[in-house]
Design an enzyme around this catalytic site. Sequence first.
Site, PDB file in Angstrom:
ATOM      1  N   CYS A 198     -15.233  -3.600   0.455  1.00  0.00           N
ATOM      2  CA  CYS A 198     -13.869  -3.769   0.531  1.00  0.00           C
ATOM      3  C   CYS A 198     -13.257  -4.684  -0.279  1.00  0.00           C
ATOM      4  CB  CYS A 198     -13.504  -3.917   1.892  1.00  0.00           C
ATOM      5  SG  CYS A 198     -14.084  -5.511   2.506  1.00  0.00           S
TER       6      CYS A 198
ATOM      7  N   LYS B 206      -5.453   7.286  12.073  1.00  0.00           N
ATOM      8  CA  LYS B 206      -5.807   7.722  11.137  1.00  0.00           C
ATOM      9  C   LYS B 206      -6.128   9.277  10.930  1.00  0.00           C
ATOM     10  CE  LYS B 206      -7.380   3.199   9.122  1.00  0.00           C
ATOM     11  NZ  LYS B 206      -8.316   2.402   8.597  1.00  0.00           N
TER      12      LYS B 206
ATOM     13  N   CYS C  95     -13.626  -1.925   6.472  1.00  0.00           N
ATOM     14  CA  CYS C  95     -12.760  -1.113   5.493  1.00  0.00           C
ATOM     15  C   CYS C  95     -13.501  -0.494   4.458  1.00  0.00           C
ATOM     16  CB  CYS C  95     -11.444  -2.346   4.728  1.00  0.00           C
ATOM     17  SG  CYS C  95     -10.548  -3.158   5.915  1.00  0.00           S
TER      18      CYS C  95
ATOM     19  N   CYS D  31      -7.887 -10.911   1.038  1.00  0.00           N
ATOM     20  CA  CYS D  31      -7.636 -10.724   2.341  1.00  0.00           C
ATOM     21  C   CYS D  31      -7.908 -11.889   3.420  1.00  0.00           C
ATOM     22  CB  CYS D  31      -8.879  -9.601   2.624  1.00  0.00           C
ATOM     23  SG  CYS D  31      -9.052  -9.130   4.420  1.00  0.00           S
TER      24      CYS D  31
ATOM     25  N   CYS E 226     -16.179  -8.369   6.506  1.00  0.00           N
ATOM     26  CA  CYS E 226     -15.913  -8.933   7.802  1.00  0.00           C
ATOM     27  C   CYS E 226     -16.456  -7.524   8.789  1.00  0.00           C
ATOM     28  CB  CYS E 226     -14.656  -9.508   8.089  1.00  0.00           C
ATOM     29  SG  CYS E 226     -13.420  -8.237   8.695  1.00  0.00           S
TER      30      CYS E 226
ATOM     31  N   ARG F 186      -1.481   6.878   9.524  1.00  0.00           N
ATOM     32  CA  ARG F 186      -1.469   6.076   8.097  1.00  0.00           C
ATOM     33  C   ARG F 186      -1.460   7.360   7.254  1.00  0.00           C
ATOM     34  NH1 ARG F 186      -3.516   0.786   8.175  1.00  0.00           N
ATOM     35  NH2 ARG F 186      -2.636  -0.074   9.987  1.00  0.00           N
TER      36      ARG F 186
ATOM     37  N   LYS G 238      -3.223   1.443  14.888  1.00  0.00           N
ATOM     38  CA  LYS G 238      -3.252   2.093  13.945  1.00  0.00           C
ATOM     39  C   LYS G 238      -4.023   3.548  14.015  1.00  0.00           C
ATOM     40  CE  LYS G 238      -5.667  -0.574  11.279  1.00  0.00           C
ATOM     41  NZ  LYS G 238      -6.406  -1.452  10.382  1.00  0.00           N
TER      42      LYS G 238
ATOM     43  N   ARG H 154       1.016  -1.266   0.009  1.00  0.00           N
ATOM     44  CA  ARG H 154      -0.247   0.058  -0.065  1.00  0.00           C
ATOM     45  C   ARG H 154       0.747   1.213  -0.056  1.00  0.00           C
ATOM     46  NH1 ARG H 154      -3.551  -0.373   5.112  1.00  0.00           N
ATOM     47  NH2 ARG H 154      -4.663  -1.999   3.922  1.00  0.00           N
TER      48      ARG H 154
HETATM   49 FE1  SRM Z   1      -8.683  -2.078   6.121  1.00  0.00          FE
HETATM   50  C1  SRM Z   1      -7.217  -4.611   8.009  1.00  0.00           C
HETATM   51  C2  SRM Z   1      -7.986  -3.495   3.321  1.00  0.00           C
HETATM   52  C3  SRM Z   1      -9.563   0.809   4.827  1.00  0.00           C
HETATM   53  C4  SRM Z   1     -10.191  -1.319   9.194  1.00  0.00           C
HETATM   54  N1  SRM Z   1      -7.676  -4.150   5.798  1.00  0.00           N
HETATM   55  C5  SRM Z   1      -7.181  -4.732   6.464  1.00  0.00           C
HETATM   56  C6  SRM Z   1      -6.330  -5.713   5.764  1.00  0.00           C
HETATM   57  C7  SRM Z   1      -4.868  -5.038   5.783  1.00  0.00           C
HETATM   58  C8  SRM Z   1      -6.264  -7.167   6.198  1.00  0.00           C
HETATM   59  C9  SRM Z   1      -5.166  -7.418   7.236  1.00  0.00           C
HETATM   60  O1  SRM Z   1      -5.108  -6.884   8.386  1.00  0.00           O
HETATM   61  O2  SRM Z   1      -4.714  -8.613   7.042  1.00  0.00           O
HETATM   62  C10 SRM Z   1      -7.045  -5.646   4.588  1.00  0.00           C
HETATM   63  C11 SRM Z   1      -6.273  -6.001   3.250  1.00  0.00           C
HETATM   64  C12 SRM Z   1      -7.301  -6.422   2.221  1.00  0.00           C
HETATM   65  C13 SRM Z   1      -6.661  -6.712   0.777  1.00  0.00           C
HETATM   66  O3  SRM Z   1      -6.156  -7.835   0.289  1.00  0.00           O
HETATM   67  O4  SRM Z   1      -6.215  -5.758   0.169  1.00  0.00           O
HETATM   68  C14 SRM Z   1      -7.501  -3.955   4.392  1.00  0.00           C
HETATM   69  N2  SRM Z   1      -8.633  -1.411   4.492  1.00  0.00           N
HETATM   70  C15 SRM Z   1      -8.380  -2.218   3.352  1.00  0.00           C
HETATM   71  C16 SRM Z   1      -8.578  -1.468   2.151  1.00  0.00           C
HETATM   72  C17 SRM Z   1      -7.839  -1.918   0.825  1.00  0.00           C
HETATM   73  C18 SRM Z   1     -10.009  -1.545   1.801  1.00  0.00           C
HETATM   74  C19 SRM Z   1     -10.511  -1.080   0.379  1.00  0.00           C
HETATM   75  O5  SRM Z   1     -11.348  -1.855  -0.225  1.00  0.00           O
HETATM   76  O6  SRM Z   1     -10.064  -0.336   0.057  1.00  0.00           O
HETATM   77  C20 SRM Z   1      -8.466   0.114   2.739  1.00  0.00           C
HETATM   78  C21 SRM Z   1      -6.957   0.623   2.523  1.00  0.00           C
HETATM   79  C22 SRM Z   1      -6.888   1.657   3.216  1.00  0.00           C
HETATM   80  C23 SRM Z   1      -5.726   2.530   2.894  1.00  0.00           C
HETATM   81  O7  SRM Z   1      -5.312   2.878   1.777  1.00  0.00           O
HETATM   82  O8  SRM Z   1      -4.995   2.667   3.865  1.00  0.00           O
HETATM   83  C24 SRM Z   1      -8.736  -0.206   4.136  1.00  0.00           C
HETATM   84  N3  SRM Z   1      -9.825  -0.582   6.871  1.00  0.00           N
HETATM   85  C25 SRM Z   1      -9.987   0.438   6.034  1.00  0.00           C
HETATM   86  C26 SRM Z   1     -11.102   1.407   6.756  1.00  0.00           C
HETATM   87  C27 SRM Z   1     -11.716   2.760   6.300  1.00  0.00           C
HETATM   88  C28 SRM Z   1     -10.941   3.873   6.206  1.00  0.00           C
HETATM   89  O9  SRM Z   1      -9.973   3.993   7.094  1.00  0.00           O
HETATM   90  O10 SRM Z   1     -11.501   4.934   5.763  1.00  0.00           O
HETATM   91  C29 SRM Z   1     -11.132   0.716   7.959  1.00  0.00           C
HETATM   92  C30 SRM Z   1     -12.310   1.232   9.079  1.00  0.00           C
HETATM   93  C31 SRM Z   1     -11.917   2.535   9.763  1.00  0.00           C
HETATM   94  C32 SRM Z   1     -11.252   2.363  11.065  1.00  0.00           C
HETATM   95  O11 SRM Z   1      -9.940   2.073  10.876  1.00  0.00           O
HETATM   96  O12 SRM Z   1     -11.697   2.215  12.125  1.00  0.00           O
HETATM   97  C33 SRM Z   1     -10.227  -0.477   8.177  1.00  0.00           C
HETATM   98  N4  SRM Z   1      -8.643  -2.846   8.424  1.00  0.00           N
HETATM   99  C34 SRM Z   1      -9.491  -2.255   9.428  1.00  0.00           C
HETATM  100  C35 SRM Z   1      -9.365  -3.207  10.534  1.00  0.00           C
HETATM  101  C36 SRM Z   1      -9.919  -2.742  11.893  1.00  0.00           C
HETATM  102  C37 SRM Z   1      -8.990  -1.862  12.831  1.00  0.00           C
HETATM  103  C38 SRM Z   1      -9.624  -1.733  14.111  1.00  0.00           C
HETATM  104  O13 SRM Z   1      -9.934  -0.743  14.591  1.00  0.00           O
HETATM  105  O14 SRM Z   1      -9.960  -3.005  14.745  1.00  0.00           O
HETATM  106  C39 SRM Z   1      -8.238  -3.990  10.100  1.00  0.00           C
HETATM  107  C40 SRM Z   1      -7.822  -5.368  10.961  1.00  0.00           C
HETATM  108  C41 SRM Z   1      -6.734  -4.963  11.918  1.00  0.00           C
HETATM  109  O15 SRM Z   1      -6.437  -3.778  11.795  1.00  0.00           O
HETATM  110  O16 SRM Z   1      -6.606  -5.597  12.851  1.00  0.00           O
HETATM  111  C42 SRM Z   1      -8.124  -4.025   8.827  1.00  0.00           C
HETATM  112 FE1  SF4 Z   2     -10.673  -7.749   4.838  1.00  0.00          FE
HETATM  113 FE2  SF4 Z   2     -12.622  -7.340   6.585  1.00  0.00          FE
HETATM  114 FE3  SF4 Z   2     -11.178  -5.194   5.705  1.00  0.00          FE
HETATM  115 FE4  SF4 Z   2     -12.871  -6.341   4.028  1.00  0.00          FE
HETATM  116  S1  SF4 Z   2     -13.157  -5.396   5.936  1.00  0.00           S
HETATM  117  S2  SF4 Z   2     -10.855  -5.839   3.507  1.00  0.00           S
HETATM  118  S3  SF4 Z   2     -12.818  -8.546   4.780  1.00  0.00           S
HETATM  119  S4  SF4 Z   2     -10.226  -6.656   6.766  1.00  0.00           S
END
Ligand code: SRM
Ligand code: SF4
Length: 575
Positions: A439, A221, A488, A445, A484, A153, A219, A83
């Site tokens: 997402c 943001k 995201c 993922c 899930c 981030r 993390k 990323r």
């Molecule tokens: Fe996310 C984890 C993809 C935005 C909350 N996110 C992941 C991972 C890296 C899975 C992992 O931990 O192994 C996913 C990778 C999937 C893949 O194959 O690409 C993933 N997140 C994404 C993306 C690519 C979704 C998308 O469809 O665009 C977004 C990448 C953003 C970026 O460029 O940095 C993405 N993730 C978000 C958002 C939305 C936002 O930030 O606007 C959230 C919710 C907002 C928040 O943080 O509260 C989000 N992602 C998470 C979480 C839960 C964090 C938590 O507070 O518990 C995880 C899991 C974790 O961190 O343990 C996670």
């Molecule tokens: Fe993966 Fe869950 Fe984030 Fe979707 S919402 S990209 S399934 S970690």
Amino acid sequence: MSAQVIDPNVVQGPLAVNERIKGQSKNLRGTISADLDDQITGGFTSDNFQLIRFHGMYQQDDRDIRNERAKQKLEPLHNVMLRARMPGGIITPKQWLAIDKFAEDHSSYGSIRLTTRQTFQFHGVLKPNIKLMHQTLNSIGIDSIATAGDVNRNVLCTSNPIESTLHQQAYQWAIKISEHLLPKTRAYAEIWLDGEKVEDTGDNIDVEPILGNNYLPRKFKTTVVIPPDNDIDVHANDLNFVAISDGENLIGFNVLVGGGLAMTFGDNSTYPRRADDFGFIELKDTLAFAEAVVTTQRDWGNRVNRKNAKTKYTLDRVGIDTFKAEVERRTGIAFAASRPFEFTTRGDRIGWVEGIDGKQHLTLFIENGRIKDNNLAPLKTGVKKIAEIHQGDFRMTANQNLIVAGVATEDKAAIEKIAIAHGLIDDTQSAQRQNSMACVAFPTCPLAMAEAERFLPEYVTRLEGLLSKHNISDEHIIFRVTGCPNGCGRAMLAEIGLVGRGPDKYNVYLGGNIAGTRVPKLYKENLTSNSILSLLDELIGQWVAERQPQECFGDFVIRAGIIAEVKNSARDFHG
Ligand code: SRM
Ligand code: SF4
């Protein structure tokens, strides 16, 4: 010997495993370099699996073929997802051409994935190509530092290029904040760019004045947003700078703290939460406030339980007033009363718009942000051809779309022609499709419980069918799907949010609004996609029959008593 003073705002108990990993990592170096040379496995071992995240990479494997490989007694086909760091999402055509080529030559999926945080991801890069990937990015002025891991981030900034003076000023702040909060460790340059090795003098090799040597508890943001557009979804973020202008120039920011969307099924101590408005600050104090919010969260965030470690939980645990007072104490400056502002919109304006500078801007709708040549349209080739002639820049939006920005009027026709020929402009796309988002989920993922990106296009077609049945084809409902509960795809700020529970099983959340200022609430659990459609058929029918003028679906379901409003997440979300 004096007794140790225990800070009542710090959670006591055995520290989470990640705290040891970070603390012993020699400022994020671990033994990543040695792992990189290990050809026996395609993956990263022990602590390095976590540490590469701080360098912007996640180890993954293709889940579609995982079982097949296990049957053949092969290890999963390990690869990394990268990323990039791209504050404000702006990228030049030259940079685009280089990332297009890398994706083509070295990523297993041959795609560029625009994310919900204004950047791009490569998926499926094998170990022998990882260094090349970083060096390629470095050669075009891009890195992936701190796009994952327990750090600040990628900093978002409203993408709308129309208010160009204001946008330019806000964008500069997004860059400054990103730079200011970056880890200071030289590990990235050392490992990936063959930078000079720093002498190993113990656990901590570099000094991290802001993040500390254990980095943040979780993390973090940050955004810079220009109302009335809430295109970057402030309430998903720990720290938001809301641009306040005198009509033309930026004069300061309202600071919103403590948003976040993730939850864990079955754990009611976790919930999506809106950010709170702390008050107004002057421009000159921006970095001081950014730093004070981060260091307060660094010192008070929960390092015992990672599920409760984000800023949103710190705020609810210590109290908003206590957190805010601490930020003021650390800056030595009091927040002024918030200046009035309002969010009214969120989505991107698909198509051409003219900026106040007379330049043309074309927003391309990219379904789920996946830029790939597919059976339906050669999208990736199309963007590449545009990049070959485009004189302005590209802007990645937080809704996974791409803006071809700053097009001179004389170049408009040529760019439009390419976009139409490659399916990047499609007048048949409905407003519903353009306001739906998912997402990534399967196959890359590791946390996905249900399909999201691969599920969305066909499901939106069915949703369009429902709108047509109820004679409202031109309208839309903000619809988002995540595989899930991590959130995201920001389903926890949608009017209708589906959250994956298992294969073809989703929880249905209702009650978000158009502006993204309200968290929805659980309506039904564990339903198949077919039963959800029947449910939506009824609800949309009721909305059409009973709604007040201009009343959006999310407001209607609350007024009609179909779902209770979430005013305070800690109290109402599970209540
Ligand atoms: Fe996310 C984890 C993809 C935005 C909350 N996110 C992941 C991972 C890296 C899975 C992992 O931990 O192994 C996913 C990778 C999937 C893949 O194959 O690409 C993933 N997140 C994404 C993306 C690519 C979704 C998308 O469809 O665009 C977004 C990448 C953003 C970026 O460029 O940095 C993405 N993730 C978000 C958002 C939305 C936002 O930030 O606007 C959230 C919710 C907002 C928040 O943080 O509260 C989000 N992602 C998470 C979480 C839960 C964090 C938590 O507070 O518990 C995880 C899991 C974790 O961190 O343990 C996670
Ligand atoms: Fe993966 Fe869950 Fe984030 Fe979707 S919402 S990209 S399934 S970690």
